[in-house]
Enzyme design. Structure first.
Site, short mmCIF file in Angstrom:
data_model
loop_
_atom_site.label_atom_id
_atom_site.label_comp_id
_atom_site.label_asym_id
_atom_site.label_seq_id
_atom_site.Cartn_x
_atom_site.Cartn_y
_atom_site.Cartn_z
N GLU A 1 9.05 -3.27 17.64
CA GLU A 1 10.25 -2.79 18.32
C GLU A 1 10.34 -3.32 19.76
OE1 GLU A 1 10.31 1.51 17.85
OE2 GLU A 1 11.15 1.28 15.84
N GLU B 1 9.95 1.03 8.80
CA GLU B 1 9.52 2.41 8.99
C GLU B 1 10.65 3.33 8.57
OE1 GLU B 1 8.34 3.32 13.02
OE2 GLU B 1 7.02 1.59 13.18
#
Ligand SMILES: *[C@@H]1O[C@H](CO)[C@@H](O)[C@H](O)[C@H]1NC(C)=O
Ligand SMILES: *[C@@H]1O[C@H](CO)[C@@H](O)[C@H](O)[C@H]1NC(C)=O
Ligand SMILES: *[C@@H]1O[C@H](CO)[C@@H](O)[C@H](O)[C@H]1NC(C)=O
Ligand SMILES: *[C@@H]1O[C@H](CO)[C@@H](O)[C@H](O)[C@H]1NC(C)=O
Length: 483
Positions: free
Chosen positions: A119, A264
């Site tokens: 991220e 995720e």
């Protein structure tokens, strides 16, 4: 009876065919004070039929234990390594040699992806990794080619879902966020040219956490009170709408065929009023049912490639994003399933626990009955314990949110004591604390017994001794309010 058996078998077979197409993966994070031994975790992955695992780094023990299992592995490169890999092809070659090639050749580890960064475009990083992510990705890919591994091992960049947005609030309005659009196009084009995939993390829980007006049932897969109508398509859950916003963004920029991986997805079980066993079960089981059979989303019918977040709770994660951060596991810290969850990968009804887990003694640290609660040392003792242990099970709507003042203090003391391996010195607190063999747990509120510390292959104590705890400030503030 015979036809019933064969029908059952056909069902099992068809199930396994579906799974061999997509397969369910899990994220294996290791920010624990007491990680389970890698061999125990790998056995747990196999027992539960996981076919893929995603790591956040390239832990030697984990990669070695995954060898000869056939479980597909995504190894990770932490963000703090991006700058060096971006500036030097040689550094990328060393990384690939040490962290990919060796494991494939020595242990036969089935490494299939390298996740470059984690991220990196999160807004909280203030753009720190904007200029290094793409060059690092390019250098890692060159290194894989040079190592002769590029057909087996693909590159990707796990991105948070806010790298795209929708001007119309509908999936069909999806495009990359304007301020990072050029960086995104560069990465997406590279992934597309090199047979990579777009990896995105999608979190309905966070939407519910940050937006008080977010319709609860839209976060799950079993409601229909808040549908979103987009042309001829009606969306009944946030996952589909969010995923399709990405698909529209890719399509709009000419990459409509780029494979998408959900890196995720999951729901935490503690640390917030919306983080509990009932919601986590509802979300995760709902998600598995939703994607089983491979029907996909309206824009992308077909199997969904997914890694659940996450496998095991991590009691040393930073709680800066929220107290729920340490509770994402479908298994608790000791490898016990938290709730009935059927992955559809085994014949078992529910998850299979970790085997051969060793616990410390059955004893707890609690506040002495005779302690003076108004004494000046009480509040600082609790703050001290919480800042070095884990008090995220305390607070409004959490598993131990109904404890009285004494209970709160005992909970903090016990967490500190367990994380410090039940050392006598870890249950003093200026004479306020004492050790008991009577379990202080009440109802949903569990006072834990820690597992034995694991000494890794290098004989180094893994876990809290080498761990940096996140900022403890918010907990100190919390306890100053409580006491
Ligand atoms: C291999 O990965 C580990 C874990 O992420 C990292 O600490 C190490 O620096 C890497 N090795 C090289 C040569 O880059
Ligand atoms: C990002 O910027 C904010 C405000 O300037 C600052 O408080 C924060 O520490 C910065 N975060 C990082 C990761 O640099
Ligand atoms: C408890 O502590 C307070 C504050 O230090 C003190 O004033 C009080 O006398 C103590 N009570 C007992 C019973 O020791
Ligand atoms: C115990 O701690 C919780 C969580 O911080 C708090 O909400 C509660 O009010 C506390 N209870 C008492 C009686 O201090």
């Amino acid at each position: 009876m015979g036809w019933l058996v064969s029908l059952g078998l056909a069902w099992v077979l068809s199930l396994s065919v579906v799974c061999s197409v997509s397969g369910i993966g899990a994220n294996w994070g290791t920010q624990d004070t007491h990680p389970l031994p890698p061999a125990t975790v790998v056995r747990m992955l196999r027992d539960n039929g996981f076919q893929k695992v995603k790591l956040f780094d390239a832990d030697y023990g984990a990669l070695r234990s995954l060898g000869r299992t056939n479980i597909e592995v995504m190894v990770g490169i932490p963000n703090d390594m991006l700058a060096s890999l971006a500036s030097s092809v040689k550094a990328a070659e060393r990384w690939v040699s040490k962290n990919v090639s060796t494991h494939i050749s020595s242990f036969n580890t089935n490494i299939r992806y390298v996740a470059v960064g984690n991220e990196p475009f999160l807004q909280t990083y203030n753009g720190s990794f904007l200029t290094t992510t793409y060059p690092a990705l390019r250098n890692v890919q060159s290194a894989l080619i040079k190592a002769g591994l590029s057909s087996q091992v693909k590159v990707t960049v796990p991105l948070n879902a806010d790298v795209y947005e929708s001007s119309s609030s509908l999936p069909s309005g999806g495009d990359f966020r304007a301020d990072i659009r050029n960086y995104m196009i560069q990465i997406v084009k590279f992934l597309s040219d090199n047979g990579g995939s777009f990896t995105v993390n999608i979190y309905p829980f966070i939407s519910l956490y940050t937006d008080a007006n977010f319709p609860v049932d839209y976060a799950f897969f079993d409601g229909n009170t808040s549908p979103l109508v987009d042309g001829s398509t009606t969306y009944y859950n946030m996952f589909d709408a969010n995923y399709d916003t990405l698909v529209w963004a890719l399509q709009k920029n000419g990459f409509g065929n780029l494979p998408v991986i959900v890196g995720e997805i999951g729901w935490p079980t503690d640390g917030d009023r919306n983080a509990n066993l009932v919601y986590a079960q509802r979300f995760n089981q709902g998600f598995i049912s939703h994607i089983s059979g491979g029907k996909g989303t309206p824009m992308r019918p077909g199997p969904i490639d997914v890694y659940l977040f996450s496998l095991i709770d991590e009691d040393a994660k930073s709680i800066e994003p929220g107290n729920f951060e340490r509770h994402w596991g479908i298994f608790s810290y000791d490898g016990r399933p938290k709730y009935l969850f059927n992955l559809g990968t085994t014949n078992s009804n529910g998850l299979i626990p970790a085997q051969g887990v060793h616990y410390l003694e059955q004893k707890w640290c609690v506040l002495k009955m005779s302690a003076n609660l108004t004494a000046d040392i009480v509040a600082p003792s609790v703050s001290y314990a919480c800042s070095r242990a884990d008090c995220t099970g305390l607070g409004y709507g959490t598993s131990c949110g109904n404890l009285d003042t004494e209970g709160n203090i005992s909970y903090a003391f016990n967490s500190y004591y367990q994380i410090h391996n039940q050392l006598d010195d870890a249950c003093k607190f200026s004479g306020l604390a004492t050790v008991t063999t009577t379990n202080p747990s009440v109802g949903s509120c569990k006072f834990i017994i820690m597992i034995e510390p694991y000494y890794g292959s290098a004989g180094r104590l893994r876990g809290y001794l080498g761990n940096v705890f996140g900022s403890s400030l918010s907990l100190i503030v919390l306890f100053l309010i409580i006491l």
